[in-house]
Design an enzyme around this catalytic site. Structure first.
Site, short mmCIF file in Angstrom:
data_model
loop_
_atom_site.label_atom_id
_atom_site.label_comp_id
_atom_site.label_asym_id
_atom_site.label_seq_id
_atom_site.Cartn_x
_atom_site.Cartn_y
_atom_site.Cartn_z
N GLU A 149 0.83 -1.20 0.00
CA GLU A 149 0.00 0.00 0.00
C GLU A 149 0.87 1.25 0.00
OE1 GLU A 149 -2.14 -0.87 3.56
OE2 GLU A 149 -3.10 -2.62 2.65
N LEU B 79 -6.03 -1.68 -1.17
CA LEU B 79 -5.88 -1.71 0.29
C LEU B 79 -6.48 -3.01 0.81
CD1 LEU B 79 -6.80 1.53 2.21
CD2 LEU B 79 -5.90 -0.56 3.20
N ALA B 80 -5.71 -4.06 0.75
CA ALA B 80 -6.25 -5.39 1.05
C ALA B 80 -5.09 -6.32 1.38
CB ALA B 80 -7.04 -5.91 -0.16
N GLU B 81 -4.79 -6.44 2.66
CA GLU B 81 -3.55 -7.12 3.05
C GLU B 81 -3.56 -8.61 2.74
OE1 GLU B 81 -5.28 -5.05 4.93
OE2 GLU B 81 -3.97 -3.30 5.04
N ASP C 176 2.63 -2.89 11.65
CA ASP C 176 2.48 -4.17 12.35
C ASP C 176 1.03 -4.63 12.46
OD1 ASP C 176 1.87 -2.09 14.33
OD2 ASP C 176 4.02 -2.07 14.72
N PHE D 21 -1.54 -3.82 10.94
CA PHE D 21 -2.30 -3.94 9.69
C PHE D 21 -1.84 -5.12 8.86
CE2 PHE D 21 -2.32 0.84 10.47
CZ PHE D 21 -3.34 0.70 11.38
N TYR E 27 -2.33 -8.03 10.22
CA TYR E 27 -3.18 -9.12 10.72
C TYR E 27 -4.17 -9.66 9.69
CZ TYR E 27 -1.30 -7.56 15.23
OH TYR E 27 -0.46 -7.19 16.25
N PRO E 28 -4.77 -8.83 8.84
CA PRO E 28 -5.69 -9.42 7.85
C PRO E 28 -5.01 -10.48 6.96
CG PRO E 28 -5.93 -7.04 7.89
CD PRO E 28 -4.73 -7.36 8.73
N HIS F 148 -0.68 1.24 15.91
CA HIS F 148 0.53 1.63 15.17
C HIS F 148 1.81 1.26 15.91
CE1 HIS F 148 -2.50 4.12 13.18
NE2 HIS F 148 -1.68 4.15 12.14
#
Ligand SMILES: Cc1ncc(C[n+]2csc(CCOP(=O)(O)OP(=O)(O)O)c2C)c(N)n1
Ligand SMILES: [Mg+2]
Lengths: 426, 390
Positions: free
Chosen positions: B95, B124-126, B150, B152, B154-155, B195
């Site tokens: 991203e 925007l899609a981990e 960090d 973000f 998790y997905p 964050h």
């Protein structure tokens, strides 16, 4: 700048409020009714050779499902999720791909993988308990069966994207590679399905998603799964073309999927095909479907069985007679007999050496893994855990090392899959 | 705070409050929650800083040759640039990594130099980003994924745990996945919630992943090159509060993944640490030295593979050990290290292995984070509890 850069670059062309180009959704929308061939005028235009080949493979595919289910009941497979009733989708998915294309199956799609040319014993290795994936995905150009639902849809997009990058950078790379991802109706609710479509749309990746809508995710019916008009409509929100097809009409599935694959191959963008079908068997050999669906519903769908529908059409149009049916039936019985023989042969072969458990976690085992491997090896040598390494002579751990006879009878007569997975089809 | 050029070119321990607030600005830019972060009070000296003393200089290294002061961000950028240049299979994706150059500017200039397709701004899609990387790697490419922060990442955990970590194993070695997953991690930047997580324990508990976390500018370059060159997937944890620390640095030999290094020798006790806690441990050792105590400091650099040899040698040399990390202590990496050291060095130990870690609470808000982070005082107090009276 290449076309690849252009497809990824921002496209702010309109007035300040428009945030990039807007697209007319109309060309992306599926037809209101599923595409059908059988029972329509279009049936007369289908190549008779293709129809006969579809029929032969559907019959063998049905027999594959029955045999694997029996093997699971007998304990030779840990479990078997049958695609009985979905054979038209499974067979067509394999038939529309080129050798250089890739298939991304989900856990139920063993038949599609077999039809692509992977030997049945290798496809079923997962369920035989021998290994997680019994074939070489790169040779077969078929990803491992994916159990985490819809995750493989993202992989298909990434692979299709990578193939295009490679083709642009390397003259020796395969050209025009398409990836086909198989997903269930329940799988379309997963975030990874949504993200795969998002990426496919943005990258205009040469990928096709085939959603086999068999009405259920284990026990949960589609009405509890989504409020979308159809699953094909889900495509539109991502800028992906949606198509709807009668999934029990083999020539229709073949036609729509072929068109979708060629559309993607030509660079016109991804396609989502929803095939409406039905799972005639329970979710798996371990499931009791009477807890969530009525027998009357199953019987109604049996009347739309993809195998009998195609057979009826072929008989009615004089393309098949009793002798023809008997020939194909005999081939299917021989195929099933070979599967049984291979499983019996597998029962004679010891389970894999437990020391191999550590071999493929990393390229090189870490010092911690080496220590643990040494500990297990010492136990095996001292026979502390019983005859671990000479067990068992039956059950799902058994496997033959070689099974020269085990090539995919379901594969195309002409080579359609990767080297080493050729058909010996009679 | 809208771009990296307003970040002061130097950071020192005495300017730590400013550096913290500056980094917080970058965090807030993404979180859209500037209020508070940039104006928070100073964190105590010792919560921020960098290894190797108080010298300062310009951040201005550009090329990949010649020794000059370089920031961690610049060293990472150079590593990516060199990898992209040397291997056409390397692709960066994530991203805001393209036009913007990443929210921390680690990918600055790469899209311009190598093309948008080599440094791809993704949706925007981990999970999708990592899932796409899996497919790319299956086809033989070498993706380098940036997770923006960090928390973000998790997905993407299902893709990581079920596919990235397992693909080689489940295909009996036929499909390796040479993916590098860069994750800016840890706190001390005054960032608002989500964050500042230290997520390393999730990754080290997932067999099939390598987990690397550099603490120096030179290691950032070398280990990132090693991670990209590795045929195994590597979770590459970047201590974001050290991003603007700088060092004399020449891109040189690539250190092997899996080797710890003793940053400071000592005979009293051994501090075992990694990533953002290394500078704090070095400061603690400086402070202890002023009082006549010589503490050894081991920088793990790689959590998986774990370098038992270096760690045990350093512990045997002193007979006392403290593990220091920012992440919550319970079930954390420190617990594993304490167990391993005890199993291997029991008869050399004069005291139980102790830990200085974050508390077992969600990461605190900016005004309270200095209570949570391992500090020089907490480290020295813990060293004092190593049963010296015997
Ligand atoms: C991520 C994930 N969640 C749950 C499951 C457990 N599970 C296996 S199959 C299945 C139902 C899948 O339904 P559908 O996608 O319609 O495919 P079908 O079984 O009908 O082929 C579930 C819930 C899983 N495999 N993966
Ligand atoms: Mg279903």
């Amino acid at each position: 700048m290449t076309i690849l850069d252009a497809s990824a670059a921002p496209g702010q062309t309109g007035p300040p409020s428009s945030h990039g180009p807007r697209r007319d959704p109309a060309p992306l929308l599926p037809d209101p009714e599923p595409v059908r061939v059988l029972g329509t005028d279009a049936a007369g235009e289908v190549d008779p050779g293709l129809l006969r080949e579809l029929y032969r493979r559907l019959v063998l595919g049905r027999r594959f499902n029955q045999q694997a289910t029996t093997l699971a009941r007998q304990g030779s497979l840990a479990v078997y999720p049958a695609s009985t009733g979905q054979e038209a989708c499974q067979i067509a998915a394999a038939m529309v791909l080129r050798e250089t294309d890739w298939l991304f199956p989900s856990y139920r799609d063993t038949l599609a993988v077999t039809a692509r040319g992977v030997p049945p014993m290798d496809v079923l290795a997962l369920m035989r308990g021998h290994t997680h994936c019994g074939y070489d995905p790169r040779l077969a150009r078929t990803a491992p069966l994916s159990t985490p639902l819809a995750t493989q849809a993202c992989h298909a997009v990434g692979l299709a994207h990578a193939a295009r990058l490679r083709a642009a950078a390397d003259p020796a790379a395969d050209r025009e590679v398409v990836a086909l991802a198989l997903v269930g109706d329940g799988g379309t609710s997963e975030g990874d399905f949504h993200e795969a479509l998002t990426f496919a749309g943005v990258l205009r990746a040469p990928v096709v998603f085939l959603v086999q809508n068999n009405g259920y995710a284990i026990s949960v019916p589609l009405s509890r799964q989504t409020a979308a008009p159809t699953l094909a409509h889900k495509a539109v929100g991502y800028g992906v073309t949606g198509r709807l097809v009668d999934g029990n009409d083999a020539p229709a599935v073949h036609a729509v999927l072929s068109e979708a694959v060629e559309h993607a191959r030509a660079g016109h963008g991804p396609v989502l095909v929803e095939a409406i079908t039905y799972r005639l068997d329970a979710h798996t050999s371990a499931d009791d479907a009477t807890r969530y669906r009525a027998q009357g519903e199953v019987d109604a769908w049996r009347a739309h069985d993809p195998v009998t529908r195609l057979e009826r059409h072929l008989r009615e149009t004089g393309q098949l007679d009793d002798t023809g049916v008997a020939t194909v039936t005999r081939a299917a019985e021989e195929f099933a007999a070979r599967m049984r023989a291979q499983v019996a042969q597998a029962a004679q072969v010891p389970a894999p050496d437990p020391r191999t458990l550590f071999a493929h976690v990393y390229a090189e085992p870490t010092s911690q893994l080496r220590e643990q491997a040494a500990e297990l090896a010492a136990r095996l040598e001292a026979d502390l855990d019983g005859d671990l390494d000479v067990r068992p002579d039956s059950g799902p751990n058994a496997r033959p090392d070689v099974h020269p006879d085990a090539r995919g009878d379901l594969a195309a007569a002409e080579p359609a899959a990767g080297p080493g997975t050729r058909s010996d089809l009679s | 705070m809208s771009n990296a050029t307003s970040i002061p070119p130097t950071i020192t321990t005495t300017a730590s409050a400013l550096a913290g607030a500056t980094a917080a600005g970058a965090a807030a830019e993404v979180a859209g929650a500037e209020a508070g972060a940039a104006t928070r009070p100073a964190v105590p000296a010792g919560a921020l800083g960098r290894p190797g003393g108080r010298s300062r200089g310009s951040t201005g290294s550009t090329g990949s040759t010649g020794s000059t002061r370089t920031t961690m961000v610049r060293a990472l950028n150079t590593a990516l640039r060199d990898a992209l240049r040397e291997d056409p299979d390397v692709h960066v994706l994530g991203e805001d990594v393209g036009t913007l150059g990443g929210v921390f500017r680690v990918t600055d200039g790469l899209a311009a130099e190598f093309g948008a397709h080599r440094c791809l701004d993704t949706p925007l899609a981990e999970a999708g980003i990592l899932g796409i990387a899996v497919g790319m790697a299956m086809y033989g490419l070498r993706p380098v994924v940036e997770m923006q922060f960090d928390a973000f990442a998790y997905p993407a955990f299902e893709q990581l745990a079920s596919h990235v970590a397992k693909m080689r194993n489940r295909t009996a070695g036929r499909v390796p996945l040479p993916i590098t997953i860069r994750v800016p991690y840890g706190g001390g930047i005054g960032g608002v919630e989500h964050h500042s997580d230290s997520s390393e324990a999730y990754y080290v508990h997932t067999p099939g992943l390598h987990v690397v976390t550099p603490a120096t500018v030179a290691d950032c370059y070398g280990l990132l090159r090693a991670a990209i060159a590795s045929d195994d997937p590597v979770v590459f944890l970047e201590p974001k509060r050290l991003y603007w620390s700088s060092e004399e640095f020449t891109p040189s030999a690539v250190p092997p993944i899996g080797r710890a290094v003793t940053r400071r020798h000592g005979n009293a006790a051994t501090l075992i640490t990694y990533g953002p806690s290394l500078p704090v441990c070095l400061q603690a050792a400086d402070a202890a030295a002023a009082e006549g105590w010589d503490l050894a400091v081991v920088d793990l650099r790689s959590l998986v593979p774990f370098d038992d040899e270096t760690v045990c040698a350093a512990v045997r040399a002193t007979g006392r050990a403290v593990v220091v990390h920012e992440a919550a202590g319970f079930g954390g990496v420190g617990a594993e290290i304490a167990a391993r050291v005890t199993e291997r060095c029991f008869h050399h130990l004069a005291a139980p292995v102790l830990r200085v870690t974050g508390f077992d609470i969600p990461y605190p808000p900016p005004l309270l984070e200095h209570h949570y982070l391992p500090s020089v005082d907490r480290i020295l107090d813990t060293v004092a509890r190593l049963q010296w009276e015997q």
